[in-house]
Design a protein around this motif. Sequence first.
Motif, PDB file in Angstrom:
ATOM      1  N   LYS A  37       0.836  -1.207   0.000  1.00  0.00           N
ATOM      2  CA  LYS A  37       0.000   0.000   0.000  1.00  0.00           C
ATOM      3  C   LYS A  37       0.868   1.253   0.000  1.00  0.00           C
ATOM      4  O   LYS A  37       0.575   2.222  -0.709  1.00  0.00           O
ATOM      5  CB  LYS A  37      -0.929  -0.012   1.217  1.00  0.00           C
ATOM      6  N   ALA A  38       1.948   1.227   0.782  1.00  0.00           N
ATOM      7  CA  ALA A  38       2.870   2.367   0.821  1.00  0.00           C
ATOM      8  C   ALA A  38       3.506   2.583  -0.547  1.00  0.00           C
ATOM      9  O   ALA A  38       3.607   3.722  -1.028  1.00  0.00           O
ATOM     10  CB  ALA A  38       3.949   2.128   1.874  1.00  0.00           C
ATOM     11  N   GLY A  39       3.959   1.497  -1.186  1.00  0.00           N
ATOM     12  CA  GLY A  39       4.577   1.610  -2.505  1.00  0.00           C
ATOM     13  C   GLY A  39       3.599   2.049  -3.569  1.00  0.00           C
ATOM     14  O   GLY A  39       3.932   2.851  -4.450  1.00  0.00           O
ATOM     15  N   ALA A  40       2.350   1.550  -3.506  1.00  0.00           N
ATOM     16  CA  ALA A  40       1.338   1.884  -4.511  1.00  0.00           C
ATOM     17  C   ALA A  40       0.897   3.342  -4.420  1.00  0.00           C
ATOM     18  O   ALA A  40       0.615   3.979  -5.441  1.00  0.00           O
ATOM     19  CB  ALA A  40       0.127   0.966  -4.349  1.00  0.00           C
ATOM     20  N   GLU A  41       0.856   3.886  -3.212  1.00  0.00           N
ATOM     21  CA  GLU A  41       0.326   5.237  -3.035  1.00  0.00           C
ATOM     22  C   GLU A  41       1.389   6.312  -2.880  1.00  0.00           C
ATOM     23  O   GLU A  41       1.134   7.480  -3.157  1.00  0.00           O
ATOM     24  CB  GLU A  41      -0.624   5.250  -1.834  1.00  0.00           C
ATOM     25  N   ILE A 249      13.331  -7.978   2.009  1.00  0.00           N
ATOM     26  CA  ILE A 249      11.997  -8.436   1.614  1.00  0.00           C
ATOM     27  C   ILE A 249      10.995  -7.280   1.650  1.00  0.00           C
ATOM     28  O   ILE A 249      10.211  -7.086   0.713  1.00  0.00           O
ATOM     29  CB  ILE A 249      11.528  -9.584   2.525  1.00  0.00           C
ATOM     30  N   SER A 250      11.017  -6.490   2.718  1.00  0.00           N
ATOM     31  CA  SER A 250      10.090  -5.360   2.845  1.00  0.00           C
ATOM     32  C   SER A 250      10.292  -4.350   1.725  1.00  0.00           C
ATOM     33  O   SER A 250       9.331  -3.871   1.111  1.00  0.00           O
ATOM     34  CB  SER A 250      10.276  -4.672   4.208  1.00  0.00           C
ATOM     35  N   ALA A 251      11.548  -4.014   1.448  1.00  0.00           N
ATOM     36  CA  ALA A 251      11.858  -3.067   0.377  1.00  0.00           C
ATOM     37  C   ALA A 251      11.451  -3.626  -0.979  1.00  0.00           C
ATOM     38  O   ALA A 251      10.998  -2.878  -1.862  1.00  0.00           O
ATOM     39  CB  ALA A 251      13.349  -2.735   0.389  1.00  0.00           C
ATOM     40  N   SER A 252      11.610  -4.939  -1.168  1.00  0.00           N
ATOM     41  CA  SER A 252      11.243  -5.572  -2.441  1.00  0.00           C
ATOM     42  C   SER A 252       9.743  -5.478  -2.689  1.00  0.00           C
ATOM     43  O   SER A 252       9.303  -5.226  -3.813  1.00  0.00           O
ATOM     44  CB  SER A 252      11.663  -7.049  -2.441  1.00  0.00           C
ATOM     45  N   ILE A 253       8.959  -5.669  -1.636  1.00  0.00           N
ATOM     46  CA  ILE A 253       7.501  -5.577  -1.760  1.00  0.00           C
ATOM     47  C   ILE A 253       7.094  -4.152  -2.105  1.00  0.00           C
ATOM     48  O   ILE A 253       6.281  -3.917  -3.006  1.00  0.00           O
ATOM     49  CB  ILE A 253       6.811  -6.019  -0.460  1.00  0.00           C
ATOM     50  N   ALA A 258       5.590   0.023  -6.142  1.00  0.00           N
ATOM     51  CA  ALA A 258       5.977   1.355  -6.627  1.00  0.00           C
ATOM     52  C   ALA A 258       6.272   1.332  -8.125  1.00  0.00           C
ATOM     53  O   ALA A 258       5.980   2.297  -8.847  1.00  0.00           O
ATOM     54  CB  ALA A 258       7.201   1.846  -5.860  1.00  0.00           C
ATOM     55  N   GLY A 259       6.865   0.240  -8.609  1.00  0.00           N
ATOM     56  CA  GLY A 259       7.237   0.140 -10.029  1.00  0.00           C
ATOM     57  C   GLY A 259       6.066  -0.145 -10.946  1.00  0.00           C
ATOM     58  O   GLY A 259       6.204  -0.088 -12.168  1.00  0.00           O
ATOM     59  N   THR A 260       4.908  -0.479 -10.363  1.00  0.00           N
ATOM     60  CA  THR A 260       3.741  -0.800 -11.187  1.00  0.00           C
ATOM     61  C   THR A 260       2.535   0.068 -10.821  1.00  0.00           C
ATOM     62  O   THR A 260       2.145   0.953 -11.574  1.00  0.00           O
ATOM     63  CB  THR A 260       3.364  -2.291 -11.006  1.00  0.00           C
ATOM     64  N   ILE A 266      -2.608   4.068  -9.563  1.00  0.00           N
ATOM     65  CA  ILE A 266      -3.782   3.244  -9.300  1.00  0.00           C
ATOM     66  C   ILE A 266      -4.104   3.190  -7.821  1.00  0.00           C
ATOM     67  O   ILE A 266      -5.251   3.203  -7.412  1.00  0.00           O
ATOM     68  CB  ILE A 266      -3.569   1.814  -9.865  1.00  0.00           C
ATOM     69  N   GLY A 267      -3.052   3.110  -6.993  1.00  0.00           N
ATOM     70  CA  GLY A 267      -3.278   2.985  -5.558  1.00  0.00           C
ATOM     71  C   GLY A 267      -3.680   1.569  -5.188  1.00  0.00           C
ATOM     72  O   GLY A 267      -3.682   0.661  -6.023  1.00  0.00           O
ATOM     73  N   LEU A 268      -4.058   1.372  -3.928  1.00  0.00           N
ATOM     74  CA  LEU A 268      -4.410   0.039  -3.448  1.00  0.00           C
ATOM     75  C   LEU A 268      -5.392   0.160  -2.289  1.00  0.00           C
ATOM     76  O   LEU A 268      -5.123   0.858  -1.325  1.00  0.00           O
ATOM     77  CB  LEU A 268      -3.142  -0.696  -2.981  1.00  0.00           C
ATOM     78  N   SER A 269      -6.528  -0.510  -2.406  1.00  0.00           N
ATOM     79  CA  SER A 269      -7.516  -0.454  -1.327  1.00  0.00           C
ATOM     80  C   SER A 269      -8.011  -1.829  -0.904  1.00  0.00           C
ATOM     81  O   SER A 269      -8.447  -2.009   0.228  1.00  0.00           O
ATOM     82  CB  SER A 269      -8.718   0.399  -1.751  1.00  0.00           C
TER      83      SER A 269
END
Length: 417
Positions: A37-41, A249-253, A258-260, A266-269
């Motif tokens: 969620k952090a990466g997506a937003e 692992i956390s950074a990879s997630i 973030a890369g997509t 798009i974000g994530l809900s």
Amino acid sequence: MKQTFKNKFSKWMALFLPGIFLLGLNIGTGSVTTMAKAGAEYGMSLLWTIVASCLTTFFMINLYGKYTLVTGETALQAFRKHIHPGVGIFFIVALTVGVCGSVMGVMGIVADICFEWSKSVVDGGISPVYFAITFIALVYFIFWNGKTQFFERALAVIVAIMSASFLLNFFIMMPPPIDIIKGLIPNIPETIGNDKSPFLIIASLVGTTVFSGLFIIRTTLVKEAGWKISDLKKQRNDAIVSVTLMFVISASIMAAAAGTLYVERIGLSTASQMIGLLEPLAGSFATSVFAIGIISAGVSSQFPNILMLPWLLCDYNNSERNMTLPKYRIMVFLISILGLVVPIFNARPIFVMVVSQVFNAVILPATVLGILYLSNRSDLMGKHKNTLLENIFLGLILLFSIYTSYTGITGVIEILN
């Protein structure tokens, strides 16, 4: 020859089992959804929070571990004996409440992911309830019949699958390297979309990484391993391995999202979005690998979650950790079936998970104060009591934990309003 190799391998594994257990406990679907969620937003702008959290976790693991190495007492035993029995009871209740929320969120997310994934095989997909029942039964069956050694090895295999899945995804979906570097610089990103504040995400990132239960359970594992103060280096190396993997692992997630998702704004809900949104952006292979990682993370964290309460009770009472006793089997069963709450009542699993991680951040200040008091007592620690530098670090961590607790509470209030 085979026996010799087996013995050597078993001894080698024994050195890392405490770290593997902590990794399985720490990196669950709570971490996955929070990082995603952090990466997506917010892209990689909150990577600094993971760095700060992992460094804090490493320092706290070592401090709690050192206390047990010197005194031979676990954290709960020390709270009960040297502070007040009520402090130990507070941690048992608080951690159990947090774990119950985590169990609900974990199984809700795993079931939701499997449901979305099953749509590619079965028209309309398979109901999330069936997946939840299957995974709950599997975990409880292993708990009921499995010995400690089998349990630990199974957990190690699941953690390995999880780690490989997320690392592979990092290389498939990673954002530009410059964004990763910028993310190491502390900042509060601007609010985007419908989010009222990034503070809730920051607090949940801290809560899912700097987990109080991690430090308390760690002391039990150190005591069971029979480590003494002469094993201080061994304990530190084990902590380095677990925390390094935790960060990677956390950074990879975060980077995968973030890369997509962040690039497409798009974000994530919802949990199912991770599958539905990633596939057209990253391809079916990357999506499948990510789904495998999420499921592995859910199962690996579910084991320690359902065992948290009976283990804490055994630790507090300084009694044998015999999980075959009827009272513990009933406890584990009742906690396990909480995993049906989200699928049956169609609750929002990501919100449940984020709030449970924020709850973990709220009890962190008490965890810091507890070890600050114990590790400065000369009658307990002798020459190994805290140095001035260690107390300065603890003071900074205390301020950091109070701040994240405040931001977490503020973020939840804003969302509810």
